[in-house]
Design a protein around this motif. Structure first.
Motif, short mmCIF file in Angstrom:
data_model
loop_
_atom_site.label_atom_id
_atom_site.label_comp_id
_atom_site.label_asym_id
_atom_site.label_seq_id
_atom_site.Cartn_x
_atom_site.Cartn_y
_atom_site.Cartn_z
N ASP A 39 77.53 -47.41 44.80
CA ASP A 39 77.24 -45.84 45.06
C ASP A 39 77.61 -45.29 43.57
N ASP A 40 76.53 -44.51 43.27
CA ASP A 40 76.64 -43.94 41.67
C ASP A 40 77.03 -42.46 42.10
N VAL A 41 77.15 -42.01 43.24
CA VAL A 41 77.41 -40.65 43.67
C VAL A 41 76.52 -39.60 42.90
N CYS A 42 75.42 -40.10 42.46
CA CYS A 42 74.43 -39.05 41.59
C CYS A 42 75.19 -38.53 40.42
N GLU A 43 76.05 -39.27 39.86
CA GLU A 43 76.83 -38.94 38.53
C GLU A 43 76.58 -39.95 37.47
N PRO A 44 76.24 -39.26 36.21
CA PRO A 44 75.94 -40.17 35.23
C PRO A 44 76.95 -41.18 34.59
N LYS A 45 78.32 -40.66 34.68
CA LYS A 45 79.29 -41.61 34.27
C LYS A 45 79.44 -42.69 35.30
N GLN A 46 79.43 -42.31 36.78
CA GLN A 46 79.69 -43.21 37.61
C GLN A 46 78.48 -44.21 37.54
N ALA A 47 77.07 -43.83 37.37
CA ALA A 47 76.13 -44.67 37.26
C ALA A 47 76.20 -45.64 36.00
N VAL A 48 77.01 -45.37 34.79
CA VAL A 48 77.04 -46.35 33.76
C VAL A 48 77.88 -47.41 34.29
N THR A 49 79.14 -46.83 35.12
CA THR A 49 80.27 -47.98 35.64
C THR A 49 79.46 -48.98 36.48
N VAL A 50 78.60 -48.18 37.37
CA VAL A 50 77.74 -49.23 38.48
C VAL A 50 76.82 -50.03 37.81
N ALA A 51 76.17 -49.58 36.25
CA ALA A 51 75.28 -50.62 35.82
C ALA A 51 75.96 -51.73 35.12
N ASN A 52 77.23 -51.50 34.60
CA ASN A 52 78.05 -52.68 34.20
C ASN A 52 78.58 -53.58 35.31
N ARG A 53 78.91 -52.94 36.40
CA ARG A 53 79.26 -53.82 37.50
C ARG A 53 78.03 -54.87 38.01
N ILE A 54 76.79 -54.46 37.98
CA ILE A 54 75.70 -54.89 38.29
C ILE A 54 75.33 -56.18 37.36
N ILE A 55 75.86 -55.91 36.18
CA ILE A 55 75.62 -56.98 35.16
C ILE A 55 76.85 -57.80 35.27
N ASN A 56 77.89 -57.48 35.48
CA ASN A 56 78.85 -58.50 35.72
C ASN A 56 78.80 -59.40 37.26
N CYS A 107 68.86 -40.46 41.71
CA CYS A 107 69.02 -39.07 40.91
C CYS A 107 68.70 -39.33 39.48
N SER A 108 67.85 -38.62 38.66
CA SER A 108 67.07 -38.84 37.32
C SER A 108 68.37 -38.87 36.45
N GLY A 109 69.52 -37.95 36.38
CA GLY A 109 70.59 -37.96 35.48
C GLY A 109 71.29 -39.16 35.47
N SER A 110 71.25 -39.90 36.81
CA SER A 110 71.88 -41.16 36.87
C SER A 110 71.07 -42.39 36.14
N THR A 111 69.71 -42.16 36.56
CA THR A 111 68.72 -43.27 36.10
C THR A 111 68.80 -43.45 34.57
N GLN A 112 68.74 -42.40 33.77
CA GLN A 112 68.56 -42.64 32.47
C GLN A 112 69.79 -43.37 31.95
N PRO A 113 70.97 -43.04 31.82
CA PRO A 113 71.85 -43.65 31.42
C PRO A 113 72.01 -45.12 31.76
N ALA A 114 71.75 -45.54 33.06
CA ALA A 114 72.05 -46.61 33.65
C ALA A 114 71.01 -47.74 33.09
N THR A 115 69.60 -47.20 33.07
CA THR A 115 68.76 -48.02 32.61
C THR A 115 68.69 -48.32 31.22
N ASP A 116 69.16 -47.60 30.33
CA ASP A 116 69.60 -48.18 28.99
C ASP A 116 70.39 -49.25 28.92
N ILE A 117 71.17 -49.32 30.07
CA ILE A 117 72.23 -50.86 30.08
C ILE A 117 71.27 -51.83 30.71
#
Length: 373
Positions: free
Chosen positions: A74-91, A102-112
């Motif tokens: 769950d990224d709650v459609c929030e960029p900061k939470q999306a980054v946290t989620v992306a790192n969890r997925i990696i781990n 949500c585009s604002g979440s997709t952008q920072p997460a896909t950088d990771i």
């Protein structure tokens, strides 16, 4: 040489355990979206589509003899939470992601994800997301430049308003599509008298409504999600302000009718076509209905298709390595619930089309039939 009974038993047990381990080895797919908060219904659509696709694929034997497994984030459609989620997925060593939405979440997460060899198929529409040279990033929906052009053409050629206001929620998705529409309308000679940004989560729009009434606005294009526009439309009706409202696919749901009440009647929304009405998709529709899911939600189908193409590409390549799957996605056409789809070099769908729908107080939308030219 005849083995002792105990050795045979150990060998048999070892074989059973080996087969069991192989049978249990699933291919994990992260499903990422807003599963809580004000936009959770969009996440519910993602979950319904992805889980149904996984169920149907697993019932056919899985992929290369292995089952697919959904892992929800769950990224709650929030960029900061999306980054946290992306790192969890990696781990969690998850190598495939259906989302973010949500585009604002997709952008920072896909950088990771790009740096960590994760393949992503998103339902986000902001054009800039796929313009960064990421080879493992794809969409199963069109671009805001495409739905913005669809909206602007309809406004200019059919509505022909006198004085237009453009409003957005200052977020990547909402602001992006709103400014696309504004610029296209201005290029058509339409008088855009106001461009305003509101804060996401705002609830009082009285000052803005007063301003737009004073400017004699007869058409409002809104870029953003439904919670703010629903309240804005209700307050506009109470204030005696009754322009035609229009916006992108982030508005097309039942909750906006709950928020706006009768004021929602006549809202225009750009959406993908109704995939649930297509004959070839009726087996999926029936399964969704058995689960108690309303099958018309657009993100059900974009998420279903994302799982479909991942499975198909793994099957074609006999591999679950993201680099192999990405190469297949870039080079083949895939048959999906969306129809045959193919991506360009950026990971954008070729030939995706948006339609226009008129929303009603019961929370449903009907396709707008354009008059013949």
């Amino acid at each position: 040489m005849k083995l002792p009974h105990s050795s045979l038993a150990c060998l048999a047990l070892s074989t059973v355990l080996s087969f069991s381990a192989q049978a249990a080895e699933s291919i994990k797919i992260g499903i990422v979206g807003p599963f809580s908060g004000s936009l959770a219904q969009y996440g519910d659509m993602q979950l319904s589509g992805a889980h149904t696709a996984i169920e149907m694929i697993n019932n056919r034997g899985g992929v290369n003899g292995r089952p697919l497994e959904a892992v929800e984030y769950d990224d709650v459609c929030e960029p900061k939470q999306a980054v946290t989620v992306a790192n969890r997925i990696i781990n969690d060593n998850v190598k495939f992601v259906v989302g973010h939405l949500c585009s604002g979440s997709t952008q920072p997460a896909t950088d990771i994800y790009q740096d960590e060899d994760v393949l992503v198929i998103t339902g986000s529409t902001n054009p800039g997301i796929t313009q960064r040279g990421y080879s493992k990033l794809f969409r199963t929906i069109g671009l805001d430049s495409e739905q913005g052009a669809t909206a602007a053409d309809y406004i200019a050629q059919v509505i022909k308003p006198q004085r237009v206001a453009v409003i957005h929620d200052k977020q990547q998705y909402g602001k992006g599509v709103a400014l696309i529409v504004r610029d296209l309308l201005q290029a058509e000679g339409i008088d855009v008298v106001s461009t305003d940004g509101i804060n996401s989560g705002a609830k009082d729009f009285s000052s803005l409504i007063t301003k737009l009434k004073r400017k004699q606005v007869d058409f409002v294009y809104y870029g953003g999600y439904h919670p703010e526009l629903g309240l804005m439309m209700r307050q506009a009706k109470v204030a005696g302000f009754s322009p035609t409202f229009m916006g992108p696919e982030g508005l097309g749901n039942k909750d906006i009718a709950f928020l706006a009440g009768q004021a929602v009647e006549g809202l225009l929304v750009t959406l993908p076509v109704r995939y649930d009405l297509q004959e070839k998709n009726q087996p999926v529709v029936e399964l969704l209905k058995q689960k108690g899911v309303e099958p018309s939600g657009p993100f059900i189908w974009t998420s279903f298709a994302a799982v479909e193409v991942l499975a198909d590409a793994m099957q074609r390549t006999q591999s679950d390595a993201p680099v192999d799957v990405a190469e297949a996605l870039h080079n083949f056409t895939f048959e999906t619930v969306l129809g045959p789809i193919r991506w360009d070099e950026h990971g954008d769908l070729q030939g995706f089309e948006f339609g226009i729908y008129q929303w009603h107080a019961d929370g449903t939308g009907t396709p707008v039939v354009r008059p013949s030219k």
